[in-house]
Write an enzyme that holds these catalytic residues in place. Structure first.
Site, PDB file in Angstrom:
ATOM      1  N   ARG A 121      33.240 130.887 -89.861  1.00 33.46           N
ATOM      2  CA  ARG A 121      32.658 131.151 -88.389  1.00 33.46           C
ATOM      3  C   ARG A 121      33.683 130.258 -87.526  1.00 33.46           C
ATOM      4  NH1 ARG A 121      26.451 130.350 -88.335  1.00 33.46           N
ATOM      5  NH2 ARG A 121      26.845 131.240 -86.246  1.00 33.46           N
ATOM      6  N   ASP A 333      19.122 136.194 -82.428  1.00 31.96           N
ATOM      7  CA  ASP A 333      18.896 136.061 -84.034  1.00 31.96           C
ATOM      8  C   ASP A 333      17.725 136.928 -84.389  1.00 31.96           C
ATOM      9  OD1 ASP A 333      20.464 134.157 -83.854  1.00 31.96           O
ATOM     10  OD2 ASP A 333      18.966 132.492 -83.757  1.00 31.96           O
TER      11      ASP A 333
END
Ligand code: S3P
Length: 455
Positions: A121, A333
């Site tokens: 990431r 999310d």
């Protein structure tokens, strides 16, 4: 681990969910650098929060747990000690990105590492602003990922310069990283975001005695989205953080799975004591737009400055919707499980302006599309989202899908499986423990038939 999920004819009940992951990370980190001892009540129980707990321990912080309460003995702003080993952030992007700001500010030489998913990431988003402020923070490789290295630098001139950081992304992780470094500076730190991201850092710092001012966007992100000025936050210098008794709300991002399951196949689902911070409740607005019946009861505010309520949903006829713009950070999310809800509904469901999904625990545009395709949905993947036509009354057959090392993809797939006509298999289901170790157990209590085996 493989999860086998049978179609569910009944799904109802009342539950509490684990403490909010974002708020728990902040309670642990800020308590570590506070004066005095803190007690964290109802903190998150997942692996990500454990990563932050072990990270602060590796910095010399004493922390113990008993009966669901975590006691952290604060070492004060300047009391952290350099770790002996690299700090392992596991799967947790928030641990890595918040810690690096704190470590740079405190001048603690350190290396941060992570698991396979976290190691892929992007970390330039925190390293670059910190470097611009005068800290020495290095990423690794051409893709600017972990390990992250912090070199200790003392620079009183740097620390006395006022900071005005204009973020390219609406990101609470980047904002919090810069604010944490700001606790160590002697001038003001101002942060401007393109849209309001979650403000748990601001609320908790205030609760601990810091002077933090936020624009009205953080109280009414939807209403203020079209205002002339951008969302901004100011941290004033000279704050000492005070330890205390901190109550963590239930995680709306975990409640999301039970609520969507309730809307898909349920007869009424209630989740109690859930955080309803306005920078997190985009999912409830989307539920309502899709035609769901959502009720909030028993509203109150916790000592962390976080509002909570008991949330109930009752199933109804669901239609598609468009999710985009300033709404994205308020539900980032929850998009995988909202897409599952969209797949069950009628009409077009579109997600746009959500390129951030590509760099979460998995590429969530691709992995959400994989769940939807497994359900039989014809989905168009776009650089910044997805578009598809819901299956409506047609329903879907049993499927097999993987969690792709991503807890929320695993749980979104498990919820989709409840509504299938035949058994579904979810491989890689152990990822779910990152945020919700009791997920399968809670789902079973609501009536779901879920078996797990280690194969
Ligand atoms: C988080 C912020 C969000 C969110 C993540 C947790 C936080 O990420 O997706 O799960 O605790 O600050 P970004 O800040 O990168 O958008």
């Amino acid at each position: 681990m493989v999860m086998r999920i049978q179609p569910s004819a009944t799904f109802s009940g009342t539950a509490v969910v684990p403490g909010d992951k974002s708020v728990t990370h902040r309670c642990l980190l800020f308590s570590a650098i506070a004066e005095g001892t803190s007690e964290i009540h109802g903190g998150g129980t997942g692996e990500d929060n454990r990563s932050t707990l072990s990270a602060i321990r590796s910095l010399g912080v004493e922390a113990s747990e008993e009966g669901g309460v975590i006691r952290v003995v604060g070492r004060g702003l300047r009391g952290l000690v350099a770790p002996q080993e690299p700090i392992d952030c596991g799967n947790s992007g928030t641990t890595a990105r918040l810690m690096v700001g704190m470590l740079a500010g405190a001048g603690i030489p350190s290396t941060l590492i992570g698991d396979e998913s976290l190691s892929g990431r992007p970390m330039a988003r925190v390293a670059d602003p910190l470097k611009e402020l005068g800290y020495e923070v290095e990423t690794t490789g051409a893709r600017r990922t972990m390990p992250l290295h912090v070199r200790a630098t003392a620079d009183t001139e740097r620390d006395a310069r006022p900071v005005r950081a204009v973020l390219k992304l609406a990101s609470a992780q980047v904002k919090s990283c810069i604010m944490l470094s700001g606790l160590y500076r002697s001038a003001v730190t101002q942060i401007i975001e393109p849209a309001a991201s979650r403000d748990h850092t601001e609320r908790l710092l205030r609760a601990m005695g810091a002077r933090v001012e936020s624009s009205a966007h953080y109280l009414d992100p939807v209403g203020m989205a079209s205002a002339d000025e951008l969302p901004h936050t100011t941290l004033h210098p000279g704050s000492t953080l005070r330890g205390g008794r901190f109550e963590v709300p239930g995680d709306i991002s975990s409640a999301a799975f039970l609520l969507v399951a309730g809307l898909l196949v349920g007869q009424g689902v209630e989740v109690r004591n859930v955080g309803i911070n306005p920078t997190r409740t985009g999912i409830l607005d989307v539920f309502r737009r899709m035609g769901a019946n959502v009720t909030l009861a028993n509203r109150r505010v916790l000592s962390t400055g976080e509002p909570v309520a008991d949330i109930s949903v009752a199933p109804g006829v669901l239609s598609g919707t468009v999710i985009g713009g300033a709404e994205i950070p308020l539900l980032i999310d929850e998009i995988p499980v909202l897409a599952v809800l969209g797949a069950a509904g009628r009409g077009e469901f579109v997600v746009r302006d959500a390129e951030e999904l590509r760099v979460k625990e998995s590429d969530r545009v691709a992995t959400t599309a994989a769940i939807l395709r497994a359900m039989g949905v014809q989905v168009e993947e776009r650089p910044d989202g997805l578009a598809f036509e819901g299956l409506g009354g047609a329903g879907w057959d049993g499927f097999e899908v993987d969690a792709f090392l991503d807890h929320r993809i695993g749980m979104a797939a498990a919820v989709a499986a409840l509504g299938a006509r035949s058994e579904c298999r979810l491989t890689g289901a152990s990822a779910i423990a990152v945020s919700y170790p009791d997920f399968a157990e809670t789902m079973r209590r609501f009536g779901a038939a879920i078996d797990e085996d280690e194969a």
